[in-house]
Design an enzyme around this catalytic site. Sequence first.
Site, mmCIF file in Angstrom:
data_model
loop_
_atom_site.group_PDB
_atom_site.id
_atom_site.type_symbol
_atom_site.label_atom_id
_atom_site.label_comp_id
_atom_site.label_asym_id
_atom_site.label_seq_id
_atom_site.Cartn_x
_atom_site.Cartn_y
_atom_site.Cartn_z
ATOM 1 N N LYS A 1 0.833 -1.213 0.000
ATOM 2 C CA LYS A 1 0.000 0.000 0.000
ATOM 3 C C LYS A 1 0.863 1.258 0.000
ATOM 4 O O LYS A 1 0.466 2.273 -0.570
ATOM 5 C CB LYS A 1 -0.967 -0.004 1.195
ATOM 6 C CG LYS A 1 -2.145 -0.944 0.979
ATOM 7 C CD LYS A 1 -3.369 -0.531 1.784
ATOM 8 C CE LYS A 1 -4.546 -1.427 1.473
ATOM 9 N NZ LYS A 1 -5.673 -1.238 2.393
ATOM 10 N N LYS B 1 -3.528 -11.129 -6.879
ATOM 11 C CA LYS B 1 -4.783 -11.283 -6.128
ATOM 12 C C LYS B 1 -5.894 -10.428 -6.746
ATOM 13 O O LYS B 1 -5.643 -9.307 -7.171
ATOM 14 C CB LYS B 1 -4.518 -10.827 -4.680
ATOM 15 C CG LYS B 1 -5.647 -11.089 -3.726
ATOM 16 C CD LYS B 1 -5.395 -10.448 -2.366
ATOM 17 C CE LYS B 1 -5.659 -8.964 -2.402
ATOM 18 N NZ LYS B 1 -5.847 -8.326 -1.105
ATOM 19 N N LYS C 1 -10.474 -5.131 -5.256
ATOM 20 C CA LYS C 1 -11.462 -4.144 -5.672
ATOM 21 C C LYS C 1 -10.816 -2.843 -6.134
ATOM 22 O O LYS C 1 -11.461 -2.024 -6.766
ATOM 23 C CB LYS C 1 -12.496 -3.898 -4.565
ATOM 24 C CG LYS C 1 -11.923 -3.591 -3.196
ATOM 25 C CD LYS C 1 -13.000 -3.739 -2.102
ATOM 26 C CE LYS C 1 -12.341 -3.892 -0.736
ATOM 27 N NZ LYS C 1 -13.190 -4.480 0.272
HETATM 28 P P1 TYM Z 1 -10.746 -6.610 3.160
HETATM 29 O O1 TYM Z 1 -11.867 -5.645 3.344
HETATM 30 O O2 TYM Z 1 -9.646 -6.230 2.246
HETATM 31 O O3 TYM Z 1 -11.306 -7.992 2.675
HETATM 32 C C1 TYM Z 1 -12.342 -8.666 3.379
HETATM 33 C C2 TYM Z 1 -12.078 -10.154 3.377
HETATM 34 O O4 TYM Z 1 -11.981 -10.640 2.045
HETATM 35 C C3 TYM Z 1 -10.794 -11.395 1.887
HETATM 36 N N1 TYM Z 1 -10.294 -11.235 0.509
HETATM 37 C C4 TYM Z 1 -10.024 -12.246 -0.324
HETATM 38 N N2 TYM Z 1 -10.096 -13.587 -0.159
HETATM 39 C C5 TYM Z 1 -9.745 -14.361 -1.205
HETATM 40 N N3 TYM Z 1 -9.309 -13.859 -2.395
HETATM 41 C C6 TYM Z 1 -9.221 -12.528 -2.610
HETATM 42 N N4 TYM Z 1 -8.825 -12.052 -3.787
HETATM 43 C C7 TYM Z 1 -9.584 -11.646 -1.529
HETATM 44 N N5 TYM Z 1 -9.610 -10.302 -1.387
HETATM 45 C C8 TYM Z 1 -10.029 -10.070 -0.125
HETATM 46 C C9 TYM Z 1 -9.823 -10.813 2.905
HETATM 47 O O5 TYM Z 1 -8.817 -11.737 3.247
HETATM 48 C C10 TYM Z 1 -10.757 -10.509 4.065
HETATM 49 O O6 TYM Z 1 -10.958 -11.653 4.855
HETATM 50 N N6 TYM Z 1 -8.019 -5.994 7.275
HETATM 51 C C11 TYM Z 1 -9.202 -6.631 6.739
HETATM 52 C C12 TYM Z 1 -10.474 -6.184 7.448
HETATM 53 C C13 TYM Z 1 -10.430 -6.337 8.916
HETATM 54 C C14 TYM Z 1 -10.450 -7.568 9.637
HETATM 55 C C15 TYM Z 1 -10.429 -7.200 11.020
HETATM 56 C C16 TYM Z 1 -10.506 -8.902 9.249
HETATM 57 C C17 TYM Z 1 -10.384 -5.326 9.820
HETATM 58 N N7 TYM Z 1 -10.388 -5.849 11.069
HETATM 59 C C18 TYM Z 1 -10.434 -8.164 12.006
HETATM 60 C C19 TYM Z 1 -10.514 -9.866 10.252
HETATM 61 C C20 TYM Z 1 -10.480 -9.508 11.596
HETATM 62 C C21 TYM Z 1 -9.323 -6.262 5.280
HETATM 63 O O7 TYM Z 1 -8.806 -5.285 4.836
HETATM 64 O O8 TYM Z 1 -10.162 -7.030 4.582
#
Ligand code: TYM
Length: 331
Positions: free
Chosen positions: A117, A199, A202
């Site tokens: 990032k 990966k 979005k």
């Molecule tokens: P975020 O918002 O980027 O994504 C949400 C969830 O989707 C999963 N994910 C994917 N899984 C498989 N393939 C992909 N291409 C893919 N893109 C995204 C992510 O692994 C995630 O599980 N930091 C986290 C949000 C968060 C969180 C937490 C998660 C904040 N606090 C506490 C767990 C526990 C995030 O940015 O997810």
Amino acid sequence: METTTKKPRVFSAVQPSGMPTIGNYIGALKNWVKMQEQFECIYAVADLHAITVRQEPAKLRANSMQMMALLLACGIDTEKSILFMQSHVGAHSELAWLLNCITYLGELSRMTQFKDKSQKHQTNINAGLLDYPVLMAADILLYQAEFVPVGKDQSQHLELTRNIAERFNNAYSPTFVVPEGYIPESGGRVMSLQDPTKKMSKSDDANAYIGLLDSNDEIVRKIKRAVTDSLGEIRYSEEQPGISNLLDIYAAFGDETPQEAAAQFEGKGYGELKNALAERLVESLTPIRERCGQYLKDKAYLQEVMKNGEEAASKIAYRTLAKVRRKMGFI
Ligand code: TYM
């Protein structure tokens, strides 16, 4: 005499930044829905995490509402689970500060997501971007969660959360449950449709991902354009990352494993796989998109869901926070 066994607790969150993708669904949300049956689940929309990248306020508001509606549309059931907006429970920010003081700069600057990032947003490498995993640790540890359903990209953050929990427990006496990740065997890392070595994200070009709210025409068009290879064979193998990704997605929206899906398409052309996948996606995503639209029309209901979620989450979170404050020596 009736005996009640306490169900293990689950916590996870998703950022309301832009359009959620089928990667989010396959990697995480699908398990969130499933886990509601066996676990005590707590799910949040991580709006505080979203501002580590500059957000337009009106857009953040709209995306946060949309994410709430979408989670309900995917099947999060507020009779079974707690669903809330992260920023509504102040304990998250406070615990993050306390945990900051037992987290090392070296640990944070090693995080792959921070490096990626920082590269992407070179004019806005803010302290929040570095601190992001500590807030995530606070999210999880506040609820004493045993399992955290996430995609593979979050496993480094989870490892750090475990280290922080153990460090705190060793320094001040056992306080936090040390959580474990819950990552799907296949589909933990859904890849870009345009570059299957990257990966699905979005923040990429729209052709590289399927948004959970994409129209049927968009779904069909994007799958047709998905990058494959010139081998002309349908196998689930590392040599064919594009085809394997399509098989992963196909299997995730059905009942079979990707290997079984590959067997179904043995001897068939790529076009046939793409048509079947597009059809399956349209069938699965149409009802989600329609339900999401209905929830979005009922703002009062969404407000009520958030209010109830905030109350239920606060009860647990502030209990943990009080314990932490006491143990650290605050009067
Ligand atoms: P975020 O918002 O980027 O994504 C949400 C969830 O989707 C999963 N994910 C994917 N899984 C498989 N393939 C992909 N291409 C893919 N893109 C995204 C992510 O692994 C995630 O599980 N930091 C986290 C949000 C968060 C969180 C937490 C998660 C904040 N606090 C506490 C767990 C526990 C995030 O940015 O997810």
